[in-house]
Design a protein around this motif. Structure first.
Motif, PDB file in Angstrom:
ATOM      1  N   ARG A   1       0.790  -1.230   0.000  1.00 22.72           N
ATOM      2  CA  ARG A   1       0.000   0.000   0.000  1.00 22.72           C
ATOM      3  C   ARG A   1       0.821   1.278   0.000  1.00 22.72           C
ATOM      4  NH1 ARG A   1      -4.788  -0.035  -1.049  1.00 22.72           N
ATOM      5  NH2 ARG A   1      -5.446  -2.140  -1.297  1.00 22.72           N
ATOM      6  N   GLY A   2       1.916   1.331   0.686  1.00 15.42           N
ATOM      7  CA  GLY A   2       2.727   2.537   0.692  1.00 15.42           C
ATOM      8  C   GLY A   2       2.183   3.616   1.608  1.00 15.42           C
ATOM      9  N   ALA A   3       2.864   4.757   1.634  1.00 16.56           N
ATOM     10  CA  ALA A   3       2.568   5.836   2.582  1.00 16.56           C
ATOM     11  C   ALA A   3       1.194   6.469   2.369  1.00 16.56           C
ATOM     12  CB  ALA A   3       3.657   6.902   2.488  1.00 16.56           C
ATOM     13  N   GLN A   4       0.741   6.571   1.141  1.00 18.71           N
ATOM     14  CA  GLN A   4      -0.553   7.198   0.853  1.00 18.71           C
ATOM     15  C   GLN A   4      -1.730   6.239   1.034  1.00 18.71           C
ATOM     16  OE1 GLN A   4      -1.104  10.362   0.173  1.00 18.71           O
ATOM     17  NE2 GLN A   4       0.975  11.080  -0.141  1.00 18.71           N
ATOM     18  N   GLY A   5      -1.433   4.975   1.282  1.00 13.64           N
ATOM     19  CA  GLY A   5      -2.510   3.990   1.428  1.00 13.64           C
ATOM     20  C   GLY A   5      -3.012   3.440   0.110  1.00 13.64           C
ATOM     21  N   ASN A   6      -2.414   3.871  -1.002  1.00 14.77           N
ATOM     22  CA  ASN A   6      -2.803   3.359  -2.315  1.00 14.77           C
ATOM     23  C   ASN A   6      -2.227   1.966  -2.511  1.00 14.77           C
ATOM     24  OD1 ASN A   6      -4.051   5.802  -3.030  1.00 14.77           O
ATOM     25  ND2 ASN A   6      -2.111   6.647  -3.726  1.00 14.77           N
ATOM     26  N   GLY A   7      -2.996   1.114  -3.124  1.00 13.73           N
ATOM     27  CA  GLY A   7      -2.517  -0.230  -3.393  1.00 13.73           C
ATOM     28  C   GLY A   7      -3.545  -1.023  -4.164  1.00 13.73           C
ATOM     29  N   PRO A   8      -3.282  -2.314  -4.337  1.00 16.68           N
ATOM     30  CA  PRO A   8      -4.140  -3.129  -5.185  1.00 16.68           C
ATOM     31  C   PRO A   8      -5.394  -3.644  -4.477  1.00 16.68           C
ATOM     32  CG  PRO A   8      -2.292  -4.418  -4.403  1.00 16.68           C
ATOM     33  CD  PRO A   8      -2.078  -3.019  -3.907  1.00 16.68           C
ATOM     34  N   PHE A   9      -6.434  -3.782  -5.286  1.00 17.72           N
ATOM     35  CA  PHE A   9      -7.652  -4.503  -4.944  1.00 17.72           C
ATOM     36  C   PHE A   9      -7.800  -5.575  -6.029  1.00 17.72           C
ATOM     37  CE2 PHE A   9      -8.493  -0.259  -3.265  1.00 17.72           C
ATOM     38  CZ  PHE A   9      -9.052  -0.515  -2.034  1.00 17.72           C
ATOM     39  N   TYR A  10      -7.805  -6.831  -5.646  1.00 24.27           N
ATOM     40  CA  TYR A  10      -7.989  -7.920  -6.607  1.00 24.27           C
ATOM     41  C   TYR A  10      -9.452  -8.322  -6.621  1.00 24.27           C
ATOM     42  CZ  TYR A  10      -3.009  -8.391  -7.217  1.00 24.27           C
ATOM     43  OH  TYR A  10      -1.701  -8.143  -7.550  1.00 24.27           O
ATOM     44  N   VAL A  11     -10.005  -8.478  -7.820  1.00 21.22           N
ATOM     45  CA  VAL A  11     -11.417  -8.822  -7.964  1.00 21.22           C
ATOM     46  C   VAL A  11     -11.521 -10.207  -8.607  1.00 21.22           C
ATOM     47  CG1 VAL A  11     -13.656  -8.103  -8.878  1.00 21.22           C
ATOM     48  CG2 VAL A  11     -11.945  -6.365  -8.254  1.00 21.22           C
ATOM     49  N   PHE A  12     -12.329 -11.064  -7.985  1.00 22.97           N
ATOM     50  CA  PHE A  12     -12.543 -12.437  -8.441  1.00 22.97           C
ATOM     51  C   PHE A  12     -14.034 -12.682  -8.634  1.00 22.97           C
ATOM     52  CE2 PHE A  12      -8.803 -12.265  -5.789  1.00 22.97           C
ATOM     53  CZ  PHE A  12      -7.871 -13.027  -6.469  1.00 22.97           C
ATOM     54  N   ARG A  13     -14.368 -13.453  -9.649  1.00 26.91           N
ATOM     55  CA  ARG A  13     -15.752 -13.910  -9.840  1.00 26.91           C
ATOM     56  C   ARG A  13     -15.854 -15.287  -9.194  1.00 26.91           C
ATOM     57  NH1 ARG A  13     -19.491 -12.798 -14.034  1.00 26.91           N
ATOM     58  NH2 ARG A  13     -17.822 -11.863 -15.216  1.00 26.91           N
TER      59      ARG A  13
ATOM     60  N   GLN B   1     -19.690  -2.120 -11.485  1.00 32.56           N
ATOM     61  CA  GLN B   1     -18.741  -1.022 -11.665  1.00 32.56           C
ATOM     62  C   GLN B   1     -18.219  -0.575 -10.314  1.00 32.56           C
ATOM     63  OE1 GLN B   1     -21.332   1.719 -13.712  1.00 32.56           O
ATOM     64  NE2 GLN B   1     -21.677   2.907 -11.858  1.00 32.56           N
ATOM     65  N   PHE B   2     -17.000  -0.055 -10.332  1.00 32.20           N
ATOM     66  CA  PHE B   2     -16.332   0.430  -9.134  1.00 32.20           C
ATOM     67  C   PHE B   2     -15.834   1.844  -9.386  1.00 32.20           C
ATOM     68  CE2 PHE B   2     -15.672  -4.139  -9.138  1.00 32.20           C
ATOM     69  CZ  PHE B   2     -15.890  -4.509  -7.822  1.00 32.20           C
ATOM     70  N   ASP B   3     -15.955   2.694  -8.378  1.00 30.62           N
ATOM     71  CA  ASP B   3     -15.285   3.991  -8.375  1.00 30.62           C
ATOM     72  C   ASP B   3     -14.203   3.894  -7.314  1.00 30.62           C
ATOM     73  OD1 ASP B   3     -16.783   5.256 -10.365  1.00 30.62           O
ATOM     74  OD2 ASP B   3     -18.354   5.792  -8.955  1.00 30.62           O
ATOM     75  N   VAL B   4     -12.953   4.014  -7.739  1.00 30.26           N
ATOM     76  CA  VAL B   4     -11.810   3.821  -6.851  1.00 30.26           C
ATOM     77  C   VAL B   4     -11.098   5.154  -6.658  1.00 30.26           C
ATOM     78  CG1 VAL B   4      -9.661   2.564  -6.504  1.00 30.26           C
ATOM     79  CG2 VAL B   4     -11.567   1.458  -7.693  1.00 30.26           C
ATOM     80  N   ASN B   5     -10.920   5.522  -5.392  1.00 30.36           N
ATOM     81  CA  ASN B   5     -10.207   6.754  -5.049  1.00 30.36           C
ATOM     82  C   ASN B   5      -8.748   6.433  -4.775  1.00 30.36           C
ATOM     83  OD1 ASN B   5     -12.460   8.541  -5.087  1.00 30.36           O
ATOM     84  ND2 ASN B   5     -13.097   7.666  -3.145  1.00 30.36           N
ATOM     85  N   SER B   6      -7.883   7.370  -5.140  1.00 36.75           N
ATOM     86  CA  SER B   6      -6.465   7.237  -4.799  1.00 36.75           C
ATOM     87  C   SER B   6      -5.907   8.616  -4.481  1.00 36.75           C
ATOM     88  CB  SER B   6      -5.681   6.577  -5.934  1.00 36.75           C
ATOM     89  OG  SER B   6      -5.811   7.306  -7.127  1.00 36.75           O
ATOM     90  N   HIS B   7      -4.988   8.648  -3.535  1.00 40.40           N
ATOM     91  CA  HIS B   7      -4.325   9.903  -3.169  1.00 40.40           C
ATOM     92  C   HIS B   7      -3.181  10.153  -4.142  1.00 40.40           C
ATOM     93  CE1 HIS B   7      -6.438  10.603   0.526  1.00 40.40           C
ATOM     94  NE2 HIS B   7      -6.136   9.407   0.987  1.00 40.40           N
TER      95      HIS B   7
END
Length: 162
Positions: free
Chosen positions: A85-97, A124-130
């Motif tokens: 994730r790192g300092a800003q908290g940004n990182g991956p989200f994995y999506v599975f069916r 659909q997803f709305d993803v926020n990132s810093h």
């Protein structure tokens, strides 16, 4: 003749790799092993367990027969800092069916938080990132066919006439 055999072997190897990448992951343990592989994290038993405990998994139901699993990846190191994730908290989200055979990876989103919804049965997803301490951005991901794709939106300068 040898060239033909080598080409056929290469073709079969590539086809096998493609088929394997689309195979369902039958257990949660395999889901987290997949995530660890993608994030270049350790894949020993203890590390897989640690990844599963520290990450967040959420089930989403789009319609009565369609379920998805979203994994917010966390892997804490030493001072409670998440490696992915790192300092800003940004990182991956994995999506599975979810399927009868297990979980099929459909895509990865990047950011620090998301909201989700469905329009006409389309996930659909709305993803926020810093971007910085003062700025953030929102990215929309939509399910198209068997994969999650970033939706291209009109540039900010494009406005509709009033």
């Amino acid at each position: 003749m040898r060239t033909g055999v080598v080409s056929l072997m290469l073709l079969l190897s590539v086809a096998g790799s493609l088929a394997a990448s689309e195979a369902a992951l039958p257990t949660y343990k395999e889901v987290f092993r997949y995530v660890a592989d993608q994030e270049e994290l350790p894949t020993d038993e203890g590390s897989i367990f640690k990844l599963a405990v520290e990450s967040n998994a959420e089930y989403l139901r789009v319609n009565p027969s369609e379920w998805f699993l979203v994994v917010r990846v966390e892997f804490l190191e030493g001072s409670h800092a998440s490696k992915p994730r790192g300092a800003q908290g940004n990182g991956p989200f994995y999506v599975f069916r979810e399927t009868p055979k297990g979980f099929v990876p459909i895509g990865t989103m990047f950011g620090n938080a998301y909201t989700w919804g469905s329009t006409n049965g389309r996930l659909q997803f709305d993803v926020n990132s810093h971007v910085s301490a003062e700025a953030s951005k929102k990215t929309r991901y939509v399910l198209q066919g068997d994969g999650l794709v970033e939706e291209k939106q009109a540039p900010p300068s494009a406005t509709l006439p009033k």
